[in-house]
Design a protein around this motif. Structure first.
Motif, short mmCIF file in Angstrom:
data_model
loop_
_atom_site.label_atom_id
_atom_site.label_comp_id
_atom_site.label_asym_id
_atom_site.label_seq_id
_atom_site.Cartn_x
_atom_site.Cartn_y
_atom_site.Cartn_z
N GLU A 75 47.69 44.73 48.29
CA GLU A 75 46.81 44.92 47.66
C GLU A 75 46.48 43.49 46.79
O GLU A 75 45.31 42.78 46.92
CB GLU A 75 46.42 45.88 46.62
N ARG A 81 45.60 41.05 49.55
CA ARG A 81 43.90 41.09 49.94
C ARG A 81 43.16 40.23 48.94
O ARG A 81 42.20 39.75 49.34
CB ARG A 81 43.43 42.54 49.89
N GLY A 82 43.62 40.50 47.71
CA GLY A 82 42.96 39.57 46.75
C GLY A 82 42.98 38.12 46.72
O GLY A 82 42.03 37.45 46.78
N TYR A 83 44.24 37.78 47.02
CA TYR A 83 44.50 36.28 47.15
C TYR A 83 43.89 35.76 48.60
O TYR A 83 43.69 34.55 48.63
CB TYR A 83 46.04 36.09 47.20
N SER A 84 43.61 36.73 49.58
CA SER A 84 42.95 36.18 50.94
C SER A 84 41.64 35.83 50.61
O SER A 84 40.92 35.42 51.45
CB SER A 84 43.39 37.26 51.91
N GLN A 85 41.01 36.23 49.69
CA GLN A 85 39.47 36.16 49.61
C GLN A 85 39.31 34.67 49.42
O GLN A 85 39.79 34.00 48.86
CB GLN A 85 38.82 36.83 48.20
N GLN A 86 38.07 34.37 50.00
CA GLN A 86 37.75 32.88 50.37
C GLN A 86 37.45 32.37 48.91
O GLN A 86 37.76 31.12 48.72
CB GLN A 86 36.57 32.87 51.30
N TRP A 87 36.82 32.82 47.91
CA TRP A 87 36.69 32.29 46.78
C TRP A 87 37.81 31.96 46.08
O TRP A 87 37.83 31.00 45.50
CB TRP A 87 35.91 33.31 45.84
N PHE A 88 38.80 32.92 46.23
CA PHE A 88 40.20 32.41 45.48
C PHE A 88 41.04 31.31 46.31
O PHE A 88 41.24 30.41 45.35
CB PHE A 88 41.10 33.80 45.67
N GLN A 89 40.73 31.59 47.54
CA GLN A 89 41.50 30.30 48.30
C GLN A 89 40.69 28.90 47.89
O GLN A 89 41.28 27.79 47.72
CB GLN A 89 41.42 30.46 49.70
N VAL A 144 42.74 37.66 40.15
CA VAL A 144 42.74 38.63 40.89
C VAL A 144 43.85 39.58 40.39
O VAL A 144 43.80 40.75 40.89
CB VAL A 144 43.57 37.98 42.10
#
Length: 128
Positions: free
Chosen positions: A29, A32-40, A68
């Motif tokens: 989980e 998944r949060g870290y992989s979001q484009q806004w986070f990247q 996240v």
């Protein structure tokens, strides 16, 4: 990370536990949060803003990552503050680092999930 204002005067003590299997789900989980484009995008911008200075990047990343981590922590019943971060760190270290508290080796599948999660936390394979 969250402010430590209102935290106990002494060192934090672990208040949460997860089984090995649940720890793997928890890590998924987070990933998944870290992989979001806004986070990247935020992580990459942070690296550029820090002129790729490692210590400054890591200091700033704590605040970005908490965006996240907080909802994931709360979703899993952890506190959404310094206590929750402490519990999360203890659990991940217990289950994924070398020898576990019961004397067994950390399973390869969990080490791989943690490595993948950390790669995403730090900006993916291309980094900042």
């Amino acid at each position: 990370p969250p402010s430590l204002a209102g935290a106990p005067d002494g060192p934090l003590e672990r208040t949460m536990h997860l089984t090995l299997t649940l720890s793997g789900d928890f890590i998924e989980e987070l990933a998944r949060g870290y992989s979001q484009q806004w986070f990247q995008d935020l992580v990459h911008a942070c690296a550029r803003d820090c002129h790729y200075d490692r210590s400054e990047f890591l200091r700033r990343l704590q605040h970005i990552a908490f965006e996240v981590q907080k909802p994931v922590l709360e979703n899993w019943g952890f506190e959404g503050d310094a206590q929750g971060l402490y519990d999360m760190t203890c659990i991940l270290q217990e289950h994924s680092r070398g020898r576990r508290s019961d004397g067994s080796d950390a399973p390869a599948w969990l080490k791989e999930r943690v490595d993948s999660c950390l790669t995403l936390l730090y900006g993916g394979h291309e980094g900042g």
